[in-house]
Scaffold this active site. Structure first.
Site, PDB file in Angstrom:
ATOM      1  N   ARG A   1      11.462  -6.009   5.750  1.00  0.00           N
ATOM      2  CA  ARG A   1      11.295  -4.620   6.186  1.00  0.00           C
ATOM      3  C   ARG A   1      11.705  -4.463   7.654  1.00  0.00           C
ATOM      4  NH1 ARG A   1       5.452  -1.997   5.488  1.00  0.00           N
ATOM      5  NH2 ARG A   1       5.035  -3.162   7.392  1.00  0.00           N
TER       6      ARG A   1
ATOM      7  N   ARG B   1      -1.009  -9.803  13.068  1.00  0.00           N
ATOM      8  CA  ARG B   1      -1.573  -8.794  12.147  1.00  0.00           C
ATOM      9  C   ARG B   1      -2.291  -9.453  10.983  1.00  0.00           C
ATOM     10  NH1 ARG B   1       3.822  -6.135  11.043  1.00  0.00           N
ATOM     11  NH2 ARG B   1       2.772  -4.814   9.513  1.00  0.00           N
TER      12      ARG B   1
ATOM     13  N   ARG C   1      11.079  -1.732  12.126  1.00  0.00           N
ATOM     14  CA  ARG C   1       9.742  -1.469  12.670  1.00  0.00           C
ATOM     15  C   ARG C   1       9.413  -2.501  13.737  1.00  0.00           C
ATOM     16  NH1 ARG C   1       4.870  -0.214   8.529  1.00  0.00           N
ATOM     17  NH2 ARG C   1       3.765  -1.554  10.008  1.00  0.00           N
TER      18      ARG C   1
ATOM     19  N   LYS D   1       0.825  -1.211   0.000  1.00  0.00           N
ATOM     20  CA  LYS D   1       0.000   0.000   0.000  1.00  0.00           C
ATOM     21  C   LYS D   1       0.860   1.262   0.000  1.00  0.00           C
ATOM     22  CE  LYS D   1      -2.199  -1.255   3.833  1.00  0.00           C
ATOM     23  NZ  LYS D   1      -1.854  -2.648   4.190  1.00  0.00           N
TER      24      LYS D   1
HETATM   25  P1  ATP Z   1       1.568  -1.954   4.642  1.00  0.00           P
HETATM   26  O1  ATP Z   1       2.815  -2.742   4.836  1.00  0.00           O
HETATM   27  O2  ATP Z   1       0.726  -2.513   3.502  1.00  0.00           O
HETATM   28  O3  ATP Z   1       1.816  -0.501   4.504  1.00  0.00           O
HETATM   29  P2  ATP Z   1       0.918  -2.496   7.494  1.00  0.00           P
HETATM   30  O4  ATP Z   1      -0.291  -3.248   8.001  1.00  0.00           O
HETATM   31  O5  ATP Z   1       2.217  -3.152   7.646  1.00  0.00           O
HETATM   32  O6  ATP Z   1       0.631  -2.122   5.981  1.00  0.00           O
HETATM   33  P3  ATP Z   1       0.441   0.156   8.683  1.00  0.00           P
HETATM   34  O7  ATP Z   1      -0.687   0.493   7.770  1.00  0.00           O
HETATM   35  O8  ATP Z   1       1.595   1.021   8.706  1.00  0.00           O
HETATM   36  O9  ATP Z   1       1.087  -1.240   8.383  1.00  0.00           O
HETATM   37  O10 ATP Z   1      -0.205   0.010  10.175  1.00  0.00           O
HETATM   38  C1  ATP Z   1       0.563  -0.372  11.297  1.00  0.00           C
HETATM   39  C2  ATP Z   1      -0.318  -0.569  12.533  1.00  0.00           C
HETATM   40  O11 ATP Z   1      -0.997   0.668  12.876  1.00  0.00           O
HETATM   41  C3  ATP Z   1      -1.459  -1.583  12.390  1.00  0.00           C
HETATM   42  O12 ATP Z   1      -1.035  -2.914  12.605  1.00  0.00           O
HETATM   43  C4  ATP Z   1      -2.458  -1.077  13.462  1.00  0.00           C
HETATM   44  O13 ATP Z   1      -2.089  -1.469  14.754  1.00  0.00           O
HETATM   45  C5  ATP Z   1      -2.321   0.426  13.382  1.00  0.00           C
HETATM   46  N1  ATP Z   1      -3.304   0.999  12.433  1.00  0.00           N
HETATM   47  C6  ATP Z   1      -3.027   1.572  11.229  1.00  0.00           C
HETATM   48  N2  ATP Z   1      -4.155   1.958  10.610  1.00  0.00           N
HETATM   49  C7  ATP Z   1      -5.180   1.610  11.433  1.00  0.00           C
HETATM   50  C8  ATP Z   1      -6.600   1.734  11.360  1.00  0.00           C
HETATM   51  N3  ATP Z   1      -7.202   2.262  10.304  1.00  0.00           N
HETATM   52  N4  ATP Z   1      -7.338   1.278  12.399  1.00  0.00           N
HETATM   53  C9  ATP Z   1      -6.765   0.743  13.467  1.00  0.00           C
HETATM   54  N5  ATP Z   1      -5.430   0.584  13.613  1.00  0.00           N
HETATM   55  C10 ATP Z   1      -4.636   1.015  12.610  1.00  0.00           C
HETATM   56 MG    MG Z   2       2.209   1.151   5.220  1.00  0.00          MG
END
Ligand code: ATP
Ligand code: MG
Length: 189
Positions: free
Chosen positions: A128, A145, A134, A14
């Site tokens: 990553r 997750r 992270r 994303k």
């Molecule tokens: P990507 O790698 O595709 O960018 P990702 O799931 O690794 O996605 P982020 O979108 O950066 O990571 O989100 C990291 C964390 O932040 C999530 O696991 C969650 O705990 C919190 N978070 C992010 N967006 C939301 C949301 N809309 N509602 C609730 N918690 C959220």
């Molecule tokens: Mg992200």
């Protein structure tokens, strides 16, 4: 104005696709993950709350996320369009987004689902974790997750199908081809 939801499991790409879209179309970008990480870094109260959920692989409560989202959105608009990256992640968030935009005379033009199989997601996230450190990119938290994605977030695919807004993009293989497929969707709107 084209508001887009970039959707997918953790590690689906994303953020990567959003950055390319910002460069090509001049959209603004809201990554809820980035917003939360910035709050954590600044040591705000919101950041301290967020960290507890993130480190357990859980979602931040909907009411809090919705409040944050509306204020970030208003700080970026008016503009060409906004990419919502990482929001909505639950059906109540999708309903709140629809309502928040409608109150402003706006709407979501498309939801783009980036799909990649789980072994690829796991490999990307572990990599990553090594490169960017992270705190949630370790095997145990990634598994949590992914489970949260399947139970709370994936039902949004059918929700957006019912809204007539869902578009599928295969998000593994050659990066440029994935981006070209995303652009095809946007150019067709
Ligand atoms: P990507 O790698 O595709 O960018 P990702 O799931 O690794 O996605 P982020 O979108 O950066 O990571 O989100 C990291 C964390 O932040 C999530 O696991 C969650 O705990 C919190 N978070 C992010 N967006 C939301 C949301 N809309 N509602 C609730 N918690 C959220
Ligand atoms: Mg992200």
């Amino acid at each position: 104005m084209k508001n887009l939801v970039i959707f997918g499991a953790p590690g689906s790409g994303k953020g990567t696709q959003s950055d390319l879209l910002v460069a090509k179309y001049g959209f603004r970008h809201i990554s809820t993950g980035d917003v939360l990480r910035a709050e954590i870094k600044q040591g705000t109260e919101l950041g301290r709350t967020a960290q507890q959920f993130i480190d357990k692989g859980q979602l931040i409560p909907d009411e809090l996320m919705i409040e944050i989202l509306a204020s970030v959105y208003d700080s970026l608009c008016p503009c060409e369009g906004v990419i919502f990256d990482g929001f909505p992640r639950t059906i109540p968030q999708a309903e709140a987004l629809k309502k928040m935009l409608a109150e402003r005379g706006h709407s979501v033009a498309a939801m783009i689902e980036l799909y990649a199989p789980e072994d690829i997601l796991m490999a990307r996230l572990l990599n990553r974790g090594k490169e960017q450190g992270r705190s949630d990119d370790n095997e145990e938290t990634i598994n949590k997750r992914l489970a949260v994605y399947h139970t709370q977030t994936a039902p949004l695919i059918d929700w957006y199908k019912a809204e007539g807004l869902h578009h599928y993009v295969k998000s593994y293989g050659v990066l440029e081809e994935i981006f070209a497929d995303v652009c095809k969707v946007i150019d067709s709107l």
